[in-house]
Scaffold this motif. Structure first.
Motif: not given
Length: 452
Positions: A30-56
């Protein structure tokens, strides 16, 4: 069945594996997976263009983590020509590898049609920051993330085709600098003088123009801009071909004629080649995505030029006004994400006033918000660039200067790229290429159920 086979073939080509149909993703909390805590951080992945992915990954993510330290973001870069098919596979698969996906301007309808993206004005409102100002977005870049009345994505890298010009080469040629009022007729008159010998050794060492010329889905955007600046669209409001006429032929011929004033070998120019030529002071103008300005005029590691030498304005004007072409990278949240709250929090920050200020300063990324465009630029060099960008947004909206807004847009661009290449190489006249492109686009749309 055929669609499954096509997806499987695309997956094999990209080295991907498709999970068997019938499996379902776990339900999101219900909380959309939450925003994490220091003890249990949330990990997300982003698929981007390689022209700027490393900058990000190297700079944008650490800045985001100053405010949201418990959301760990991984940004994966993908080559441009692989990104659309890989993202389509991602959105049509049974589970989500990526929580945030990016799409070029013309891809959003196709990505949205999969049903794999959340409506950002309806599905994630419970996680939307009260201070996230939708009304502050300039309508032009925001519209790139819309389809059929829903907001599936927000602009993360706003861009337009603009004309960068070398003031030094214009001065040496005794030619007035271009403005938004410069017509194509005047531009070609100037181009003759801009092909010049700058050091007096009797050999030409500077040319008038560099831009896309080789076969590429983005190459037709040059003559599409010419077409639009003369008041004609690729497709009319009924999605019927509207470019198979004298104006369409003239637009493509204008693009072909630019080769006469380009450096030797320019027929192979894609993205990097015109950039290199301009940055080395070999071309007086470059029709290119305006986001390259910082790397072309400011960053000493990538250019020989300075901000005082590089001007920027819209492309030459036609009968309906100056030219530009919308090229917005937008990002959305995958519907199958197990962490939509964190994914949307990341996207909100990147596209917030704070996020735009950082990306504008660090990367030279163009803003999508009016408050950024009208406010104090992140650096002195950005002031004239932001003016050109704002002018460009206006003409883009006025003359509908974007690729077709339909799921088959990429297929249309592939057809136009092929026929543009035939005209550039001399295999066909501009008239023959336009005629064949019109027939092929009509057949494509008819096969997809559009009335032709």
């Amino acid at each position: 069945m055929r669609r499954s086979l096509r997806l499987a073939a695309a997956a094999t080509a990209l080295g991907l594996t498709i999970t068997a149909c019938g499996s379902t993703a776990p339900e999101v909390s219900a909380d959309g997976g939450g925003l994490g805590t220091a003890e249990n951080p949330v990990s997300i992945r982003v698929i981007a263009n390689d022209a700027f992915a490393k900058q990000w990954q190297d700079q944008l993510v650490p800045e985001f983590n100053k405010k949201y330290p418990n959301i760990k973001v991984s940004v994966d870069g993908v080559p441009y020509n692989d990104q659309l098919p890989k993202t389509m596979l991602e959105l049509t698969g049974p589970t989500a590898t990526y929580d945030v996906v990016l799409g070029d301007d013309s891809w959003i309808p196709q990505l949205a049609k999969t049903g794999g993206l959340m409506d950002l004005k309806a599905d994630v409102t419970k996680w939307t920051d009260p201070g996230y100002d939708w009304a502050d977005f300039n309508p032009s870049p925001l519209a790139a993330g819309e389809w059929e009345g829903k907001q599936y994505a927000v602009p993360v890298r706003s861009n337009l085709l603009l004309m960068l010009y070398n003031k030094t080469l214009y001065k040496k040629a005794g030619v007035k600098e271009p403005t938004a009022e410069t017509t194509w007729e005047q531009y070609f008159k100037d181009a003759e003088k801009l092909v010049q010998d700058t050091d007096g050794d009797g050999k030409t060492d500077a040319w008038a123009v560099g831009t896309y010329f080789t076969k590429d889905p983005l190459t037709p955007t040059i003559w599409q801009t010419v077409l639009n600046s003369n008041g004609v669209a690729l497709l009319d409001d009924n999605l019927k071909v509207a470019f198979d006429n004298e104006t369409g032929v003239k637009a493509l011929q204008t693009h072909v004629d630019l080769l006469k004033y380009a450096p030797p070998g320019a027929s192979t120019y894609q993205f990097n080649e015109p950039l290199e030529a301009f940055r080395q002071g070999r071309t007086a103008t470059m029709f290119m995505w305006g986001s390259v300005y910082k790397g072309s005029a400011v960053d000493k590691a990538s250019t020989t030029l300075t901000p005082e030498e590089v001007g920027v304005t819209t492309l030459p004007a036609g009968s309906a006004g100056p030219g530009a072409h919308r090229g917005i990278w937008s990002a959305g949240v995958a519907k199958k994400s197990q962490h939509p709250a964190a994914a949307w929090t990341w996207l909100q920050w990147v596209t917030s006033k704070e996020g735009e200020k950082f990306t504008g300063s660090a990367f030279g990324t163009f803003p999508a918000r009016n408050s950024s465009l009208d406010g104090t630029p992140p650096a002195e060099w950005a002031a004239p660039v932001y003016k050109a960008l704002k002018d460009g947004y206006t003409v883009v909206d006025k003359n509908k200067m974007w690729r077709p807004r339909l799921p088959e847009s990429d297929a249309v661009q592939q057809i136009l790229a092929l026929q543009t290449s035939r005209a550039m190489s001399g295999q066909a006249t501009a008239e023959q290429a336009i005629d064949q492109a019109a027939k092929d686009v009509t057949e494509l749309l008819k096969s997809k159920g559009y009335q032709q």
